[in-house]
Design a protein around this motif. Structure first.
Motif, PDB file in Angstrom:
ATOM      1  N   GLN A   1       0.855  -1.186   0.000  1.00 35.36           N
ATOM      2  CA  GLN A   1       0.000   0.000   0.000  1.00 35.36           C
ATOM      3  C   GLN A   1       0.891   1.237   0.000  1.00 35.36           C
TER       4      GLN A   1
ATOM      5  N   LYS B   1      -2.285   0.622   7.653  1.00 41.86           N
ATOM      6  CA  LYS B   1      -1.275   1.512   7.073  1.00 41.86           C
ATOM      7  C   LYS B   1      -1.160   2.801   7.887  1.00 41.86           C
TER       8      LYS B   1
ATOM      9  N   ALA C   1       3.103  -5.635   6.187  1.00 41.97           N
ATOM     10  CA  ALA C   1       2.828  -4.227   5.889  1.00 41.97           C
ATOM     11  C   ALA C   1       3.939  -3.328   6.429  1.00 41.97           C
TER      12      ALA C   1
ATOM     13  N   GLU D   1       6.298  -0.752   4.409  1.00 39.38           N
ATOM     14  CA  GLU D   1       6.324   0.663   4.786  1.00 39.38           C
ATOM     15  C   GLU D   1       7.767   1.155   4.909  1.00 39.38           C
TER      16      GLU D   1
END
Length: 337
Positions: A188, A198, A323, A327
């Motif tokens: 994402q 997120k 995630a 990131e």
């Protein structure tokens, strides 16, 4: 799948979050794949160099005709669209244009070119506020926001179109998609994203001051909203299996939920992010957002019975860890880490 030669697939929105994972899943499984994306919210770096990327809009009939011809397209995976529920309440015409009108143009182009298979990225928002603990595909579809309606209208268009044309389709109704490719090839990447995990990870990494908890008066165990979180790579795998099912039985169309059948509250997710990152995120309690149901949990029985879908990442901490890895990589890509 009975065919040995895999047909070419066009992925709309393939430079976006879920679309880019579908591209990887298709490519990893040996499918010829191409992408169309207007790069409004997608990123060129999310598409592998070996995959043809057409920068343009799915409303552009001439471009679609050229892509279908050049790529020999025989299937479409349609991810392109707008996805922010509160924004759909504030700007409904944007959603009816991006999600419904443009989907109509894409379906029309597919019919004109004789593309026989269509997989549609739909949403659990089509169910509105369900009166059952776990939502099946037969639960009444009564959306409470324009986002849900815009997707449900496209589902209806596909059903009506398939009745009179040689097009079979699969509607996949997503619950809350999260995580990133386990190899950190994509994730994402949208600035200002509204996805809870997120947002929480951005806060844990110092990119945000805090995380807002929208609604603390729901009829749930801890009074915050409960959602069914599904790992994006498991979701991408479901798309590939759905495509195989459409090819194997071209007279059949499908509608299936994509979720794990278990829910976590906002506070439980934030506790898990604290645990995985070893940080304490500041939480700000806010009013409810327009269009948010208290709880939305899937019953995934149909997809498990219809295709051999067996999730590999059905664990909240794993979802958050993947995630988090993305990131951190995204910070390197952008030079802000």
């Amino acid at each position: 799948m009975s065919q040995t030669v895999k047909p070419s697939v066009l992925v709309t929105g393939g430079a976006g979050y879920i679309g880019s994972h579908a591209v990887l899943a298709l490519r990893d499984a040996g499918w010829p794949v191409a992408v169309i994306d207007n790069l409004t919210t997608g990123f060129r770096f999310a598409v592998p160099e070996s995959v043809p990327l057409y920068e343009g809009d799915i409303e552009d009939a001439g471009l679609l005709e050229r892509i279908f011809s050049e790529q020999g397209t025989r299937a479409i995976m349609h991810f392109a669209g707008s996805i922010v529920v509160p924004e759909s309440v504030e700007n409904p015409l944007k959603y009816y244009h991006n999600n419904t009108v443009k989907s109509r143009a894409l379906i029309e182009a597919a019919v004109k070119a004789g593309v026989p298979h269509f997989i549609f990225s739909s949403t659990a928002a089509t169910y509105g506020i369900p009166t059952v603990a776990a939502v099946t595909e037969d639960t009444p579809t009564v959306p409470i926001n324009p986002y849900g309606w815009s997707k449900l209208m496209t589902e209806r268009m596909l059903a009506d179109t398939s009745y009179v044309h040689s097009l079979n389709y699969c509607v996949l109704r997503y619950f809350n998609v999260a995580g990133a490719d386990p190899q950190a090839r994509t994730g994402q990447s949208t600035a200002g994203a509204t996805h809870l995990i997120k947002v929480a990870l951005e806060a844990a990494l110092g990119k945000r001051d805090s995380v807002s908890v929208f609604g603390t008066d729901y009829d749930t165990p801890d009074s915050t909203g409960v959602r069914d979180y599904i790992h994006v790579s498991d979701l991408a795998a479901a798309h590939v299996l759905a495509l195989e099912a459409l090819i194997d039985q071209p007279q059949r169309s499908l509608t299936m939920n994509c979720g794990y059948g278990r829910g976590f509250s906002v506070l439980e997710v934030l506790d898990a992010v604290d645990r995985v990152t070893n940080r304490m995120i500041e939480r700000r309690m806010e009013e409810r957002r327009a269009g948010d149901p208290a709880s939305l949990i899937s019953d995934p029985s149909r997809i498990r019975a219809t295709v051999p879908w067996r999730p590999k990442h059905d664990d909240l901490d794993t979802i958050i860890a993947h995630a988090l890895a993305w990131e951190r990589k995204l910070s390197e890509i952008r030079g802000d880490g």
